[in-house]
Design a protein around this motif. Structure first.
Motif, mmCIF file in Angstrom:
data_model
loop_
_atom_site.group_PDB
_atom_site.id
_atom_site.type_symbol
_atom_site.label_atom_id
_atom_site.label_comp_id
_atom_site.label_asym_id
_atom_site.label_seq_id
_atom_site.Cartn_x
_atom_site.Cartn_y
_atom_site.Cartn_z
ATOM 1 N N PRO A 138 5.699 -13.479 -10.990
ATOM 2 C CA PRO A 138 4.518 -12.622 -10.808
ATOM 3 C C PRO A 138 4.751 -11.631 -9.663
ATOM 4 C CG PRO A 138 4.109 -14.828 -9.953
ATOM 5 C CD PRO A 138 5.398 -14.885 -10.715
ATOM 6 N N LEU A 139 4.159 -10.461 -9.793
ATOM 7 C CA LEU A 139 4.329 -9.416 -8.790
ATOM 8 C C LEU A 139 3.082 -9.338 -7.920
ATOM 9 C CD1 LEU A 139 5.872 -6.632 -11.085
ATOM 10 C CD2 LEU A 139 7.017 -8.550 -9.937
ATOM 11 N N ILE A 140 3.221 -9.797 -6.692
ATOM 12 C CA ILE A 140 2.103 -9.799 -5.759
ATOM 13 C C ILE A 140 2.512 -9.015 -4.519
ATOM 14 C CG2 ILE A 140 0.439 -11.196 -4.492
ATOM 15 C CD1 ILE A 140 1.122 -13.506 -6.343
ATOM 16 N N ASP A 141 1.731 -8.013 -4.195
ATOM 17 C CA ASP A 141 2.025 -7.185 -3.031
ATOM 18 C C ASP A 141 1.781 -7.986 -1.748
ATOM 19 O OD1 ASP A 141 2.602 -4.330 -2.106
ATOM 20 O OD2 ASP A 141 0.749 -4.782 -1.024
ATOM 21 N N THR A 142 2.406 -7.560 -0.673
ATOM 22 C CA THR A 142 2.221 -8.246 0.608
ATOM 23 C C THR A 142 0.763 -8.199 1.067
ATOM 24 O OG1 THR A 142 2.988 -6.191 1.640
ATOM 25 C CG2 THR A 142 4.573 -7.979 1.477
ATOM 26 N N SER A 143 -0.014 -7.279 0.516
ATOM 27 C CA SER A 143 -1.444 -7.208 0.842
ATOM 28 C C SER A 143 -2.227 -8.326 0.167
ATOM 29 C CB SER A 143 -2.007 -5.858 0.389
ATOM 30 O OG SER A 143 -1.964 -5.753 -1.032
ATOM 31 N N GLY A 144 -1.576 -8.980 -0.810
ATOM 32 C CA GLY A 144 -2.249 -10.024 -1.578
ATOM 33 C C GLY A 144 -2.721 -9.544 -2.939
ATOM 34 N N GLU A 145 -2.606 -8.244 -3.196
ATOM 35 C CA GLU A 145 -3.031 -7.704 -4.485
ATOM 36 C C GLU A 145 -2.085 -8.176 -5.590
ATOM 37 O OE1 GLU A 145 -3.768 -3.410 -6.761
ATOM 38 O OE2 GLU A 145 -3.000 -3.464 -4.714
ATOM 39 N N GLU A 146 -2.658 -8.692 -6.664
ATOM 40 C CA GLU A 146 -1.876 -9.151 -7.804
ATOM 41 C C GLU A 146 -1.644 -7.969 -8.743
ATOM 42 O OE1 GLU A 146 -3.857 -12.456 -9.598
ATOM 43 O OE2 GLU A 146 -3.845 -13.664 -7.763
ATOM 44 N N LEU A 147 -0.411 -7.471 -8.781
ATOM 45 C CA LEU A 147 -0.083 -6.338 -9.625
ATOM 46 C C LEU A 147 0.287 -6.782 -11.035
ATOM 47 C CD1 LEU A 147 2.047 -4.279 -7.081
ATOM 48 C CD2 LEU A 147 -0.407 -4.150 -7.534
ATOM 49 N N PHE A 148 0.843 -7.969 -11.147
ATOM 50 C CA PHE A 148 1.174 -8.560 -12.452
ATOM 51 C C PHE A 148 1.147 -10.067 -12.273
ATOM 52 C CE2 PHE A 148 4.163 -9.898 -15.843
ATOM 53 C CZ PHE A 148 3.539 -9.301 -16.924
ATOM 54 N N LEU A 167 6.793 -15.337 -2.244
ATOM 55 C CA LEU A 167 7.169 -14.495 -3.376
ATOM 56 C C LEU A 167 6.654 -13.064 -3.212
ATOM 57 C CD1 LEU A 167 6.416 -16.814 -6.456
ATOM 58 C CD2 LEU A 167 8.594 -16.515 -5.266
ATOM 59 N N TYR A 168 5.747 -12.877 -2.246
ATOM 60 C CA TYR A 168 5.133 -11.569 -2.053
ATOM 61 C C TYR A 168 6.184 -10.538 -1.623
ATOM 62 C CZ TYR A 168 0.531 -13.932 -2.008
ATOM 63 O OH TYR A 168 -0.582 -14.657 -2.318
ATOM 64 N N HIS A 169 5.917 -9.277 -1.983
ATOM 65 C CA HIS A 169 6.823 -8.180 -1.620
ATOM 66 C C HIS A 169 6.004 -6.888 -1.562
ATOM 67 C CE1 HIS A 169 10.827 -6.389 -1.266
ATOM 68 N NE2 HIS A 169 10.404 -5.412 -2.036
ATOM 69 N N PRO A 170 6.408 -5.920 -0.757
ATOM 70 C CA PRO A 170 5.662 -4.650 -0.701
ATOM 71 C C PRO A 170 5.867 -3.807 -1.954
ATOM 72 C CG PRO A 170 7.577 -4.545 0.756
ATOM 73 C CD PRO A 170 7.457 -5.974 0.296
ATOM 74 N N PHE A 171 5.357 -4.308 -3.073
ATOM 75 C CA PHE A 171 5.556 -3.632 -4.353
ATOM 76 C C PHE A 171 4.826 -2.298 -4.425
ATOM 77 C CE2 PHE A 171 6.449 -8.058 -5.784
ATOM 78 C CZ PHE A 171 7.716 -7.824 -6.284
ATOM 79 N N THR A 172 3.674 -2.202 -3.794
ATOM 80 C CA THR A 172 2.933 -0.936 -3.837
ATOM 81 C C THR A 172 3.779 0.191 -3.272
ATOM 82 O OG1 THR A 172 0.801 -2.087 -3.645
ATOM 83 C CG2 THR A 172 0.847 0.250 -3.081
ATOM 84 N N ASP A 173 4.441 -0.073 -2.164
ATOM 85 C CA ASP A 173 5.326 0.930 -1.564
ATOM 86 C C ASP A 173 6.537 1.189 -2.455
ATOM 87 O OD1 ASP A 173 6.300 2.570 0.779
ATOM 88 O OD2 ASP A 173 7.909 1.100 0.682
ATOM 89 N N LEU A 174 7.096 0.127 -3.022
ATOM 90 C CA LEU A 174 8.265 0.272 -3.888
ATOM 91 C C LEU A 174 7.945 1.142 -5.101
ATOM 92 C CD1 LEU A 174 10.814 -2.442 -4.835
ATOM 93 C CD2 LEU A 174 9.770 -1.111 -6.653
ATOM 94 N N PHE A 175 6.794 0.896 -5.733
ATOM 95 C CA PHE A 175 6.429 1.681 -6.911
ATOM 96 C C PHE A 175 6.077 3.119 -6.537
ATOM 97 C CE2 PHE A 175 5.019 -2.583 -8.846
ATOM 98 C CZ PHE A 175 6.289 -2.789 -9.363
ATOM 99 N N ALA A 176 5.586 3.313 -5.327
ATOM 100 C CA ALA A 176 5.316 4.682 -4.859
ATOM 101 C C ALA A 176 6.631 5.450 -4.702
ATOM 102 C CB ALA A 176 4.559 4.642 -3.534
ATOM 103 N N GLN A 177 7.649 4.775 -4.187
ATOM 104 C CA GLN A 177 8.966 5.405 -4.075
ATOM 105 C C GLN A 177 9.542 5.716 -5.453
ATOM 106 O OE1 GLN A 177 11.759 3.663 -1.095
ATOM 107 N NE2 GLN A 177 10.090 2.223 -0.681
ATOM 108 N N GLU A 178 9.337 4.789 -6.390
ATOM 109 C CA GLU A 178 9.813 5.022 -7.757
ATOM 110 C C GLU A 178 9.140 6.258 -8.349
ATOM 111 O OE1 GLU A 178 10.066 2.639 -12.044
ATOM 112 O OE2 GLU A 178 8.451 2.204 -10.629
ATOM 113 N N LEU A 179 7.846 6.401 -8.123
ATOM 114 C CA LEU A 179 7.111 7.545 -8.654
ATOM 115 C C LEU A 179 7.617 8.860 -8.058
ATOM 116 C CD1 LEU A 179 4.864 8.744 -10.369
ATOM 117 C CD2 LEU A 179 3.266 8.271 -8.489
ATOM 118 N N LEU A 180 7.919 8.852 -6.767
ATOM 119 C CA LEU A 180 8.452 10.059 -6.132
ATOM 120 C C LEU A 180 9.775 10.473 -6.763
ATOM 121 C CD1 LEU A 180 7.686 9.409 -2.342
ATOM 122 C CD2 LEU A 180 6.606 11.106 -3.845
#
Length: 223
Positions: A138-148, A167-180
């Motif tokens: 599961p993809l959970i941001d370090t903020s606690g938000e469940e992305l998947f 298991l948490y990771h800064p996915f929000t930032d990672l996906f923002a970099q992907e979008l850029l």
């Protein structure tokens, strides 16, 4: 284009590092490993950036292997085009109403990925899409938000991974970099940045940047 691929490769390596760290910490609970192909079935959407990056790796394969894979890929693409005529080279999903994507990529499709070898290994493992690298946990941001909030049924049999903070990771930032990176890719190809262009793996083995650049301008009015 190579500079974008290099930057995307570094971002994908961050995902690899996260996944490998999770695997080391919970080796008894995560069965995922290189060579497992339990999830390499059916179709799913990938970004144009993933598709072109994958094709970059696909080009490194032997010609005989590429021929066999392209033959399987075109077979899958032709079946979709027969029902959705707008789905032609470079085989973007976006002109098709998103409500119909589930019909194109049904969950019960058990057809092996066209890039699986006869031994069940991925032919372009180092160039596989972001989705392939994230699947299973599961993809959970370090903020606690469940992305998947789903995971492979072979993993975490006797526990709830949503409660495992390591298991948490800064996915929000990672996906923002992907979008850029994606917007920079489309800016170079189309002259303006676009936030979403999606396709599927069978298309990725058949396209290249020049094909996209030539054809995509005729489709932009559909988005």
């Amino acid at each position: 284009m190579q500079d974008l691929f290099d930057r995307y490769s570094r971002l994908l390596q961050e995902v690899e590092s996260w996944f490998n760290t999770c695997l080391k910490k919970h080796a008894s609970k995560i069965t995922c490993h290189q060579g497992c192909s339990a999830c390499c079935r059916g179709l799913f959407d990938i970004t144009l950036l993933d598709a072109l990056y994958l094709h970059h790796g696909f080009d490194l394969l032997a010609e005989t292997v590429k021929y066999a894979v392209r033959k399987k890929a075109r077979g899958r693409l032709d079946l979709i085009t027969a029902r959705w005529p707008v789905f032609t080279a470079p085989w973007l999903l976006n002109p098709i109403p998103e409500a119909e994507w589930d019909d194109i990529m049904p969950d019960d499709d058990e057809t092996p990925c066209v890039l699986l070898s006869d031994t069940g290994t991925c032919l372009v493992y180092d160039y596989r899409p972001m989705t392939c690298r994230l699947n299973g946990i599961p993809l959970i941001d370090t903020s606690g938000e469940e992305l998947f909030d789903e995971w492979c049924t072979l993993n975490f049999i006797d526990c709830d991974p949503l409660l495992m903070k390591d298991l948490y990771h800064p996915f929000t930032d990672l996906f923002a970099q992907e979008l850029l990176l994606f917007r920079e890719l489309t800016r170079r190809l189309l002259g303006e940045p676009i936030s979403e262009l999606d396709t599927i793996i069978p298309a990725a083995v058949c396209i290249n940047a020049n094909m996209v650049k030539v054809r995509i301008n005729t489709l932009t009015d559909l988005f």
